[in-house]
Design a protein around this motif. Structure first.
Motif, PDB file in Angstrom:
ATOM      1  N   ASP A  47     -14.163  26.988  25.333  1.00 23.28           N
ATOM      2  CA  ASP A  47     -15.120  27.285  26.392  1.00 23.28           C
ATOM      3  C   ASP A  47     -16.039  26.094  26.647  1.00 23.28           C
ATOM      4  O   ASP A  47     -16.302  25.727  27.798  1.00 23.28           O
ATOM      5  CB  ASP A  47     -15.955  28.516  26.027  1.00 23.28           C
ATOM      6  CG  ASP A  47     -15.186  29.811  26.190  1.00 23.28           C
ATOM      7  OD1 ASP A  47     -14.083  29.775  26.768  1.00 23.28           O
ATOM      8  OD2 ASP A  47     -15.672  30.858  25.741  1.00 23.28           O
ATOM      9  N   SER A  50     -14.149  23.307  28.285  1.00 20.18           N
ATOM     10  CA  SER A  50     -13.904  23.602  29.697  1.00 20.18           C
ATOM     11  C   SER A  50     -15.149  23.307  30.532  1.00 20.18           C
ATOM     12  O   SER A  50     -15.056  22.711  31.617  1.00 20.18           O
ATOM     13  CB  SER A  50     -13.497  25.065  29.858  1.00 20.18           C
ATOM     14  OG  SER A  50     -13.328  25.383  31.222  1.00 20.18           O
ATOM     15  N   PRO A 193      -3.774  25.845  35.419  1.00 20.60           N
ATOM     16  CA  PRO A 193      -4.981  25.618  36.202  1.00 20.60           C
ATOM     17  C   PRO A 193      -5.160  24.119  36.454  1.00 20.60           C
ATOM     18  O   PRO A 193      -5.080  23.320  35.519  1.00 20.60           O
ATOM     19  CB  PRO A 193      -6.109  26.166  35.314  1.00 20.60           C
ATOM     20  CG  PRO A 193      -5.427  26.958  34.243  1.00 20.60           C
ATOM     21  CD  PRO A 193      -4.075  26.344  34.075  1.00 20.60           C
ATOM     22  N   GLU A 258     -13.484  28.957  40.895  1.00 21.39           N
ATOM     23  CA  GLU A 258     -12.211  29.100  40.189  1.00 21.39           C
ATOM     24  C   GLU A 258     -11.383  30.168  40.906  1.00 21.39           C
ATOM     25  O   GLU A 258     -11.765  31.333  40.939  1.00 21.39           O
ATOM     26  CB  GLU A 258     -12.443  29.510  38.735  1.00 21.39           C
ATOM     27  CG  GLU A 258     -13.336  28.551  37.959  1.00 21.39           C
ATOM     28  CD  GLU A 258     -13.633  29.060  36.565  1.00 21.39           C
ATOM     29  OE1 GLU A 258     -12.801  29.841  36.035  1.00 21.39           O
ATOM     30  OE2 GLU A 258     -14.688  28.713  36.011  1.00 21.39           O
ATOM     31  N   TRP A 260      -8.195  32.257  40.725  1.00 20.18           N
ATOM     32  CA  TRP A 260      -7.161  32.663  39.784  1.00 20.18           C
ATOM     33  C   TRP A 260      -6.041  33.458  40.458  1.00 20.18           C
ATOM     34  O   TRP A 260      -5.337  34.228  39.824  1.00 20.18           O
ATOM     35  CB  TRP A 260      -7.777  33.471  38.634  1.00 20.18           C
ATOM     36  CG  TRP A 260      -8.583  32.592  37.743  1.00 20.18           C
ATOM     37  CD1 TRP A 260      -9.913  32.302  37.862  1.00 20.18           C
ATOM     38  CD2 TRP A 260      -8.119  31.849  36.623  1.00 20.18           C
ATOM     39  NE1 TRP A 260     -10.302  31.430  36.885  1.00 20.18           N
ATOM     40  CE2 TRP A 260      -9.222  31.134  36.100  1.00 20.18           C
ATOM     41  CE3 TRP A 260      -6.877  31.724  36.005  1.00 20.18           C
ATOM     42  CZ2 TRP A 260      -9.107  30.306  34.988  1.00 20.18           C
ATOM     43  CZ3 TRP A 260      -6.764  30.902  34.889  1.00 20.18           C
ATOM     44  CH2 TRP A 260      -7.875  30.202  34.394  1.00 20.18           C
ATOM     45  N   GLN A 297      -6.549  31.672  26.388  1.00 16.32           N
ATOM     46  CA  GLN A 297      -7.528  30.600  26.477  1.00 16.32           C
ATOM     47  C   GLN A 297      -8.600  30.866  27.529  1.00 16.32           C
ATOM     48  O   GLN A 297      -9.586  30.126  27.600  1.00 16.32           O
ATOM     49  CB  GLN A 297      -6.830  29.278  26.825  1.00 16.32           C
ATOM     50  CG  GLN A 297      -5.870  28.786  25.768  1.00 16.32           C
ATOM     51  CD  GLN A 297      -5.169  27.508  26.189  1.00 16.32           C
ATOM     52  OE1 GLN A 297      -5.363  27.006  27.304  1.00 16.32           O
ATOM     53  NE2 GLN A 297      -4.348  26.961  25.302  1.00 16.32           N
ATOM     54  N   TYR A 298      -8.422  31.906  28.307  1.00 16.61           N
ATOM     55  CA  TYR A 298      -9.253  32.063  29.477  1.00 16.61           C
ATOM     56  C   TYR A 298     -10.057  33.350  29.430  1.00 16.61           C
ATOM     57  O   TYR A 298      -9.656  34.337  28.812  1.00 16.61           O
ATOM     58  CB  TYR A 298      -8.399  32.029  30.755  1.00 16.61           C
ATOM     59  CG  TYR A 298      -7.494  30.827  30.812  1.00 16.61           C
ATOM     60  CD1 TYR A 298      -8.018  29.550  30.941  1.00 16.61           C
ATOM     61  CD2 TYR A 298      -6.109  30.962  30.705  1.00 16.61           C
ATOM     62  CE1 TYR A 298      -7.194  28.435  30.969  1.00 16.61           C
ATOM     63  CE2 TYR A 298      -5.270  29.860  30.740  1.00 16.61           C
ATOM     64  CZ  TYR A 298      -5.822  28.601  30.877  1.00 16.61           C
ATOM     65  OH  TYR A 298      -5.003  27.505  30.898  1.00 16.61           O
ATOM     66  N   ARG A 299     -11.195  33.324  30.081  1.00 17.58           N
ATOM     67  CA  ARG A 299     -12.070  34.479  30.178  1.00 17.58           C
ATOM     68  C   ARG A 299     -11.328  35.701  30.740  1.00 17.58           C
ATOM     69  O   ARG A 299     -11.614  36.847  30.409  1.00 17.58           O
ATOM     70  CB  ARG A 299     -13.276  34.102  31.073  1.00 17.58           C
ATOM     71  CG  ARG A 299     -13.906  35.184  31.907  1.00 17.58           C
ATOM     72  CD  ARG A 299     -14.605  36.228  31.068  1.00 17.58           C
ATOM     73  NE  ARG A 299     -15.158  37.278  31.893  1.00 17.58           N
ATOM     74  CZ  ARG A 299     -14.477  38.328  32.337  1.00 17.58           C
ATOM     75  NH1 ARG A 299     -13.199  38.462  32.082  1.00 17.58           N
ATOM     76  NH2 ARG A 299     -15.077  39.249  33.056  1.00 17.58           N
ATOM     77  N   THR A 301      -8.231  36.838  30.333  1.00 20.48           N
ATOM     78  CA  THR A 301      -6.990  37.231  29.661  1.00 20.48           C
ATOM     79  C   THR A 301      -6.610  38.675  29.981  1.00 20.48           C
ATOM     80  O   THR A 301      -5.465  38.972  30.339  1.00 20.48           O
ATOM     81  CB  THR A 301      -7.123  37.045  28.140  1.00 20.48           C
ATOM     82  OG1 THR A 301      -7.228  35.643  27.849  1.00 20.48           O
ATOM     83  CG2 THR A 301      -5.918  37.611  27.420  1.00 20.48           C
TER      84      THR A 301
END
Length: 454
Positions: A47, A50, A193, A258, A260, A297-299, A301
């Motif tokens: 985090d 990033s 990403p 961002e 997604w 790895q990502y918020r 998930t």
């Protein structure tokens, strides 16, 4: 049976998506085992890294925007920042193992100490980069927007004012904005990403749909620290989530977007024959979003898995066995919401034209729509029928399944001679599991003689 069912579902799901067991960031709120310490420190490190990467790209874009009329000076400034950042990364990566020097390498304590050090230094570096060449929206004297006013220092009051219209968004957006989009890789079905930076002229306003005062359904406000807030916008569904990054100096300002979602320009219209264009797009989105979720790895998930399931179900409308099996397996994986029983059965039935699909259908007949069923097989005759169909389609895994069921009697028939015959057939096809099982049964005594498998 339950252990075997778990292996079947896990194997199908991992084979199709490459997905390990999900690990949510929320799990770090209550750490109970050493494995969580490792994972949570890794989450914190990722985090922070990033955010550091975001701040670095934003700085590069600020320098480009502010020194457009002085390109030579801007190029020299940019080169100096790049050189400094490279040197700083080397310092950080050398410094953090030093902090853990007296701890045994490879232990949870060592890993956590190094990860937490990297996270701390990255956060400090982020603050440093944010204060280089700040733009006017963030409170700098450098800039060209003399008409900027701050709606509120209270973010809950600032956000509705920011989102109200195109003009307010333009006025309260930083000169340089980090942009994250999902791009297709050379590996089919995989997306990553990609972070770039855009100046105001390259942004398509409005960036965010307007929202009113108070709580807005589909909007989640997540403070990062006292100077950074993320707004997660799910109003367009799990397949189209956007996260808006805000930073505060003299006033709050939008500094990152961002996206997604996977845009159509990143998809191939005819990737799977037999599907419509829309179903093809759903399938590719399911693969891509599920693959990203599997990285943990990502918020997002959790939301990525949910979006993957929604898109697999969409693709399965074509009757495609692979899409159907993926949807059914993901539903039972506990990584996404469970589908209702009738829908799950229909998916397994559509998938049963393939060996792995027939095995999946067999597990459904034994386990039903349950992820923790511990009783006997609910419908052994139907389950055995599907296993035999899978064997007839050449599945070695199905032969081992059938052998195991004869050995244990889980499908209603306990017959050690047939179990040995099936294990021998599996071994003849090169299965290590079959070979090991033959040796095990033979070692138990000469009374067991192979008869027939089918």
């Amino acid at each position: 049976m339950n252990q075997f069912i778990g292996l079947i579902v896990g194997a199908m799901f991992s084979g199709l998506l490459g997905l390990p067991t999900a690990f949510a960031q929320d799990d770090c709120n209550e750490i109970t085992i050493s494995e969580q310490i490792d994972r949570c420190s890794d989450v914190a490190k990722n985090d922070a890294d990033s955010q550091l990467n975001t701040s670095y790209h934003q700085l590069m874009a600020r320098l480009e925007a502010q020194y457009r009329v002085e390109p030579d000076t801007g190029a020299a400034y940019t080169a100096k920042v790049k050189e400094a950042q490279r040197v700083w990364i080397k310092l950080r990566d050398a410094n953090c193992p030093l902090e853990a020097f007296e701890i045994k390498p490879g232990t949870s304590a060592y890993v956590a100490t190094v990860n937490n050090c990297i996270a701390r230094m990255s956060r400090e570096r982020t603050v440093f980069l944010d204060n280089i060449a700040p733009d006017i929206v963030s409170g700098s004297a450098v800039g060209r927007r003399s008409d900027v006013s701050c709606p509120s220092q209270n973010f809950a009051q600032f956000l509705p004012a920011f989102s109200a219209n195109t003009e307010s968004q333009k006025r309260l957006t930083a000169l340089a904005v980090k942009i994250l989009v999902l791009k297709r890789t050379e590996d089919p079905g995989r997306f990553v990403p990609l972070i770039t930076a855009e100046t105001g002229s390259g942004l398509a306003f409005p960036l965010m749909a307007a929202m009113g005062e108070g709580k807005t359904e589909g909007i989640e406000i997540e403070p990062v620290d006292d100077r950074h807030v993320n707004v997660v916008d799910k109003r367009a569904g799990n397949s189209n989530i956007k996260i808006f990054n805000f930073s505060r100096k003299a006033c709050w300002a939008l500094v990152g977007v961002e996206d997604w979602s996977i845009s159509e320009k990143e998809l191939v219209a005819s990737s799977k024959p037999g599907m419509s264009r829309a179903e093809n797009f759903c399938y590719q989105r399911a693969e891509g979003l599920g693959g990203l979720g599997s990285l943990e790895q990502y918020r997002l998930t959790k939301e990525l898995f949910e979006a993957s399931l929604e898109n697999y179900v969409c693709a399965a409308e074509s009757g495609d066995p692979q899409a159907s099996l993926s949807a059914a397996s993901l539903s039972l994986s506990q990584m996404a919401p469970q589908l209702d029983t009738s829908k799950l059965e229909a998916l397994f039935k559509a998938a049963s034209t393939t060996p792995s699909g027939a095995l999946g259908y067999a597990t459904y007949f034994c386990n039903g729509n349950s992820t923790d069923y511990n009783g006997p097989c609910l419908h052994p005759e139907q389950a055995e029928r599907e296993v035999i169909r899978a064997v007839s389609m050449g599945s070695t895994e199905a032969i081992n399944y059938l052998a195991s069921s004869f050995e244990s009697g889980e499908l209603g028939t306990k017959d050690m001679s047939r179990a040995l015959a099936c294990y021998q057939l599996s071994a003849d096809k090169g299965s290590p599991q079959g070979s090991d099982s033959v040796k095990r049964l033979v070692s138990q005594g000469s009374a067991i003689k192979a008869s027939h498998c089918l």
